[in-house]
Design a protein around this motif. Structure first.
Motif, PDB file in Angstrom:
ATOM      1  N   LYS A  49       2.293  13.643 -17.617  1.00  0.00           N
ATOM      2  CA  LYS A  49       1.065  12.390 -17.460  1.00  0.00           C
ATOM      3  C   LYS A  49       0.185  12.042 -16.988  1.00  0.00           C
ATOM      4  O   LYS A  49      -0.623  11.023 -17.386  1.00  0.00           O
ATOM      5  CB  LYS A  49       2.132  12.299 -15.939  1.00  0.00           C
ATOM      6  N   PRO A  85       3.919   4.609 -22.584  1.00  0.00           N
ATOM      7  CA  PRO A  85       2.676   5.444 -22.598  1.00  0.00           C
ATOM      8  C   PRO A  85       2.256   6.133 -21.383  1.00  0.00           C
ATOM      9  O   PRO A  85       3.762   6.369 -20.934  1.00  0.00           O
ATOM     10  CB  PRO A  85       1.870   4.328 -21.825  1.00  0.00           C
ATOM     11  N   ALA A  86       2.133   6.760 -21.299  1.00  0.00           N
ATOM     12  CA  ALA A  86       2.273   8.026 -20.178  1.00  0.00           C
ATOM     13  C   ALA A  86       1.733   7.892 -18.714  1.00  0.00           C
ATOM     14  O   ALA A  86       1.148   6.367 -18.381  1.00  0.00           O
ATOM     15  CB  ALA A  86       0.897   9.088 -20.125  1.00  0.00           C
ATOM     16  N   ASN A  87       2.758   7.725 -17.574  1.00  0.00           N
ATOM     17  CA  ASN A  87       2.956   8.000 -16.905  1.00  0.00           C
ATOM     18  C   ASN A  87       3.309   6.090 -16.378  1.00  0.00           C
ATOM     19  O   ASN A  87       3.213   5.368 -15.300  1.00  0.00           O
ATOM     20  CB  ASN A  87       1.321   7.763 -15.645  1.00  0.00           C
ATOM     21  N   TYR A  88       3.364   5.544 -17.383  1.00  0.00           N
ATOM     22  CA  TYR A  88       4.060   4.444 -17.221  1.00  0.00           C
ATOM     23  C   TYR A  88       6.006   4.434 -17.217  1.00  0.00           C
ATOM     24  O   TYR A  88       5.995   5.035 -18.256  1.00  0.00           O
ATOM     25  CB  TYR A  88       3.529   3.273 -18.003  1.00  0.00           C
ATOM     26  N   CYS A  91       9.528  -1.209 -20.594  1.00  0.00           N
ATOM     27  CA  CYS A  91      10.982  -1.705 -20.172  1.00  0.00           C
ATOM     28  C   CYS A  91      10.817  -2.618 -21.239  1.00  0.00           C
ATOM     29  O   CYS A  91       9.983  -3.474 -21.681  1.00  0.00           O
ATOM     30  CB  CYS A  91      10.655  -2.160 -18.596  1.00  0.00           C
ATOM     31  N   LEU A 100       5.315  -3.199 -18.434  1.00  0.00           N
ATOM     32  CA  LEU A 100       5.090  -1.744 -17.614  1.00  0.00           C
ATOM     33  C   LEU A 100       5.023  -1.995 -16.613  1.00  0.00           C
ATOM     34  O   LEU A 100       5.302  -3.041 -15.822  1.00  0.00           O
ATOM     35  CB  LEU A 100       3.858  -1.295 -17.844  1.00  0.00           C
ATOM     36  N   SER A 101       6.034  -0.124 -16.024  1.00  0.00           N
ATOM     37  CA  SER A 101       5.862  -0.386 -15.099  1.00  0.00           C
ATOM     38  C   SER A 101       5.938   0.499 -13.908  1.00  0.00           C
ATOM     39  O   SER A 101       6.214   1.673 -14.526  1.00  0.00           O
ATOM     40  CB  SER A 101       7.506  -0.127 -14.075  1.00  0.00           C
ATOM     41  N   THR A 102       4.919   0.728 -12.768  1.00  0.00           N
ATOM     42  CA  THR A 102       4.659   1.935 -12.163  1.00  0.00           C
ATOM     43  C   THR A 102       6.025   2.147 -11.134  1.00  0.00           C
ATOM     44  O   THR A 102       5.261   3.649  -9.228  1.00  0.00           O
ATOM     45  CB  THR A 102       3.272   2.096 -11.590  1.00  0.00           C
ATOM     46  N   GLU A 103       6.559   2.025 -10.815  1.00  0.00           N
ATOM     47  CA  GLU A 103       7.553   2.053 -10.447  1.00  0.00           C
ATOM     48  C   GLU A 103       8.211   3.832 -10.189  1.00  0.00           C
ATOM     49  O   GLU A 103       7.199   4.675 -11.154  1.00  0.00           O
ATOM     50  CB  GLU A 103       9.500   2.211 -10.238  1.00  0.00           C
ATOM     51  N   ARG A 110       8.667   9.518 -15.562  1.00  0.00           N
ATOM     52  CA  ARG A 110       7.843   8.644 -15.502  1.00  0.00           C
ATOM     53  C   ARG A 110       6.785   8.801 -17.280  1.00  0.00           C
ATOM     54  O   ARG A 110       5.869   9.049 -17.162  1.00  0.00           O
ATOM     55  CB  ARG A 110       7.375   8.140 -14.388  1.00  0.00           C
TER      56      ARG A 110
ATOM     57  N   SER B  35      12.477  -8.917 -15.502  1.00  0.00           N
ATOM     58  CA  SER B  35      13.134  -7.008 -15.664  1.00  0.00           C
ATOM     59  C   SER B  35      12.824  -6.406 -14.892  1.00  0.00           C
ATOM     60  O   SER B  35      13.844  -5.942 -14.400  1.00  0.00           O
ATOM     61  CB  SER B  35      13.226  -6.838 -17.190  1.00  0.00           C
ATOM     62  N   ARG B  39      15.496  -5.748 -11.759  1.00  0.00           N
ATOM     63  CA  ARG B  39      16.036  -4.248 -11.439  1.00  0.00           C
ATOM     64  C   ARG B  39      15.478  -3.912  -9.624  1.00  0.00           C
ATOM     65  O   ARG B  39      16.273  -3.017  -9.013  1.00  0.00           O
ATOM     66  CB  ARG B  39      15.132  -2.973 -12.244  1.00  0.00           C
ATOM     67  N   ARG B  40      14.960  -4.630  -9.158  1.00  0.00           N
ATOM     68  CA  ARG B  40      14.072  -4.264  -7.785  1.00  0.00           C
ATOM     69  C   ARG B  40      15.699  -5.221  -7.309  1.00  0.00           C
ATOM     70  O   ARG B  40      15.526  -4.415  -6.324  1.00  0.00           O
ATOM     71  CB  ARG B  40      13.056  -5.515  -7.079  1.00  0.00           C
ATOM     72  N   VAL B  76       6.685  -3.113  -5.473  1.00  0.00           N
ATOM     73  CA  VAL B  76       6.568  -2.185  -6.166  1.00  0.00           C
ATOM     74  C   VAL B  76       5.089  -1.370  -4.782  1.00  0.00           C
ATOM     75  O   VAL B  76       4.548  -1.230  -5.096  1.00  0.00           O
ATOM     76  CB  VAL B  76       6.418  -1.879  -7.216  1.00  0.00           C
ATOM     77  N   VAL B  78       4.832   2.290  -5.303  1.00  0.00           N
ATOM     78  CA  VAL B  78       3.883   4.056  -5.640  1.00  0.00           C
ATOM     79  C   VAL B  78       2.448   3.709  -6.501  1.00  0.00           C
ATOM     80  O   VAL B  78       2.572   2.882  -7.642  1.00  0.00           O
ATOM     81  CB  VAL B  78       4.810   3.658  -7.363  1.00  0.00           C
ATOM     82  N   ARG B  83      -5.789   7.756  -9.330  1.00  0.00           N
ATOM     83  CA  ARG B  83      -4.905   7.563 -10.269  1.00  0.00           C
ATOM     84  C   ARG B  83      -5.722   7.599 -11.721  1.00  0.00           C
ATOM     85  O   ARG B  83      -6.961   6.070 -11.391  1.00  0.00           O
ATOM     86  CB  ARG B  83      -3.973   6.496 -10.693  1.00  0.00           C
ATOM     87  N   ASN B 221      -2.462  -2.719 -12.283  1.00  0.00           N
ATOM     88  CA  ASN B 221      -0.911  -2.461 -11.928  1.00  0.00           C
ATOM     89  C   ASN B 221      -0.263  -3.115 -10.857  1.00  0.00           C
ATOM     90  O   ASN B 221       0.572  -2.891 -10.335  1.00  0.00           O
ATOM     91  CB  ASN B 221      -0.391  -0.711 -11.851  1.00  0.00           C
ATOM     92  N   ILE B 224       1.199  -6.491 -13.808  1.00  0.00           N
ATOM     93  CA  ILE B 224       2.069  -5.730 -14.534  1.00  0.00           C
ATOM     94  C   ILE B 224       3.826  -6.361 -14.192  1.00  0.00           C
ATOM     95  O   ILE B 224       5.039  -6.799 -15.170  1.00  0.00           O
ATOM     96  CB  ILE B 224       2.441  -4.393 -15.038  1.00  0.00           C
ATOM     97  N   TYR B 225       4.295  -7.258 -12.802  1.00  0.00           N
ATOM     98  CA  TYR B 225       5.419  -7.277 -12.143  1.00  0.00           C
ATOM     99  C   TYR B 225       5.522  -8.595 -12.387  1.00  0.00           C
ATOM    100  O   TYR B 225       6.117  -9.455 -11.552  1.00  0.00           O
ATOM    101  CB  TYR B 225       5.272  -6.627 -10.418  1.00  0.00           C
ATOM    102  N   LYS B 253      -2.968  -0.111 -18.832  1.00  0.00           N
ATOM    103  CA  LYS B 253      -2.362  -0.225 -20.010  1.00  0.00           C
ATOM    104  C   LYS B 253      -2.187  -1.638 -20.024  1.00  0.00           C
ATOM    105  O   LYS B 253      -0.413  -2.561 -20.238  1.00  0.00           O
ATOM    106  CB  LYS B 253      -0.727   0.050 -19.849  1.00  0.00           C
TER     107      LYS B 253
END
Lengths: 198, 280
Positions: A49, A85-88, A91, A100-103, A110, B35, B39-40, B76, B78, B83, B221, B224-225, B253
């Motif tokens: 990551k 990508p790293a750390n994402y 989907c 992309l998601s950070t779930e 991840r 998507s 999922r959530r 989300v 997290v 970071r 981030n 992105i949702y 990203k």
């Protein structure tokens, strides 16, 4: 060479998952792809990551094919090779875009192969091909099951050829796998698939 | 991944759920990225052992408290301290010094601050620059309960040691991250004086009201949702909340290029996705 009964031009996307021992295999497969291979390929390879840069570049150099890390909501384009990508989580959305998601990590991973495969299967249904390669955990098995349930084609790397076979073996346990292939057979399959789109 | 698998959620069912929530509670999820939203919802159904989408819709409609729980679980939460350490280095070494050239005091908005990790990262960064008391921070989130959690400032110790500490080291802060927390009952409790200039406010970016003008907005981030329609709307809100030459930071990203207002910004750092507003 193997006969492939499921070859057709209906497919619109290929997803590839791999972990420990998959880098060489992926490199070989991408390198052998014809320049004008028509389908987009989305890959989720487990990676560090903290190392954000360099992986896609290394793959590009090794394979002579451009490999890109998609941005959020990027359109999935024909003939393009994408890398999560790293750390994402990477989907697939309805309407041929990535998201992309950070779930939370899934299977301690991840990006997670399960998430890429499941969302791709939801969006692409029977127009999807899933390929799962060498790896040391179970990520991807559930995703392969979803691909199968939604009518897509499932391929795993022949476990005896894998550096670590936990990943393909778990998928074979979880669901029906259409083809169990060595890497040279995967390449043969993709080349025959390519001819369908000529 | 899950043991008991429920039947697959269909788009039509999601639409019914979204419609009900909008009518009953005035929260609009219709422009969330489908998507991840699906999922959530799937995750929520499994977590609370709900039998079907119909049952979920019924329960949510009847029980306001249950809806609050749903809201917390569906978003989300997290996140990490520091970071993308290189992003925080860029803020410390380039962006904030350039803001300070024009003014001694400034304002920061954390839009979608979740459990507060980025707010703490910012406060630590400002403290180490010796300017914490020159900066007013507003931190907002859609979910009231997560704001509460942010203010409790109590974090999982393992995350602290395995993720946050490593990030901080790569950020090359002046101290060690341990200097900013105490361990109590196996948890990391942050030094709350870091929050002395932080205001936590409940705020929904969907149809969100403008809450002020800020020199720097962080929204990493979060979008992105959202789908592109909503991303575009939120960018308009940020544009209205920035002075000319104000900064906006999104996730590494994410991209603004497909937004209608993109041409009112220039990119200052493409790796870290830091933008500057150049046109009204």
């Amino acid at each position: 060479m193997a006969r492939f009964d499921h070859i057709s031009s209906k497919y619109k996307l290929i997803v590839i998952g791999g972990s420990a021992g998959s880098f060489q295999v992926v490199s070989r497969i991408l390198q052998a792809l014809p320049e004008d291979f028509p389908l987009p390929i989305a890959m989720c390879l487990h990676r560090l990551k903290d190392v954000r840069e360099g992986f896609a570049e290394a793959l590009s150099l090794k394979t002579n094919k451009p490999v890109v890390e998609p941005l959020d909501k990027e359109l999935i384009k024909k003939g393009t090779i994408y890398l999560a990508p790293a750390n994402y989580h990477l989907c697939v959305e309805l309407g041929q875009t990535f998201s992309l998601s950070t779930e939370e990590p899934v299977n301690n991973s991840r990006p997670s192969i399960d998430l890429l495969f499941e969302t791709a299967a939801y969006a692409y249904r029977d127009k999807l091909i899933g390929i799962l390669l060498s790896g040391a955990n179970r990520d991807g098995a559930w995703g392969m099951k979803k691909i199968h349930e939604r009518g897509g084609l499932t391929i795993v790397q022949e476990p005896s050829e894998c550096l670590i076979d936990t990943m393909p073996a778990s998928a074979m346990q979880a669901t029906r796998i259409d083809y169990v292939l060595r890497s040279d057979q995967i390449i043969d399959f993709l080349r025959k698939l390519h001819k369908q789109y000529a | 991944m899950e043991n008991i698998e429920k039947p697959e959620i269909e788009i039509a069912q999601l639409r019914r759920l979204i419609e009900m929530i909008k009518k009953r509670y005035d929260y609009d999820f219709s422009n969330y990225a489908m998507s991840s939203f699906r999922r959530r919802v799937q995750r929520f159904i499994e977590l609370f052992r709900i039998e079907s989408m119909e049952e979920l819709i019924r329960k949510l409609e009847l029980d306001k408290q249950f809806f609050k729980t749903f809201l917390s679980e569906i978003t989300v939460n997290v996140t990490e301290m520091f970071r993308d350490p290189t992003f925080w280095v860029e803020l410390r070494d380039e962006i904030i010094p350039s803001i300070l050239m024009n003014k001694k005091e400034f304002r920061v908005w954390h839009a979608g601050c979740s459990s507060g990790e980025e707010v703490f990262s910012m406060a630590i960064l400002l403290d180490e620059m010796g300017i914490l008391d020159q900066v007013e921070i507003v931190a907002t989130d859609i979910d009231y309960s997560i704001l509460d959690k942010a203010q409790q400032a109590t974090y999982n110790l393992r995350n602290m040691e395995e993720v946050n500490k490593k990030n901080y080291q790569r950020f090359m802060g002046k101290r060690t991250l341990e200097a900013y927390y105490k361990v109590e009952d196996g948890k990391a409790v942050m030094d709350k004086t870091l929050l002395r200039n932080v205001q936590f406010v409940e705020h929904n970016l969907v149809n969100g009201e403008k809450i002020g003008v800020f020199d720097l907005i962080l929204c990493r981030n979060v979008m992105i949702y959202f789908n592109q329609t909503l991303q575009n709307e939120v960018l308009k809100l940020f544009h209205a909340s920035l002075p000319r030459y104000g900064y906006l930071a999104i996730g590494s990203k994410e991209s603004l290029i497909w937004c209608e207002y993109a041409n009112k910004f220039i990119i200052v750092n493409n790796n870290e996705k830091i933008y500057k507003k150049i046109r009204d």
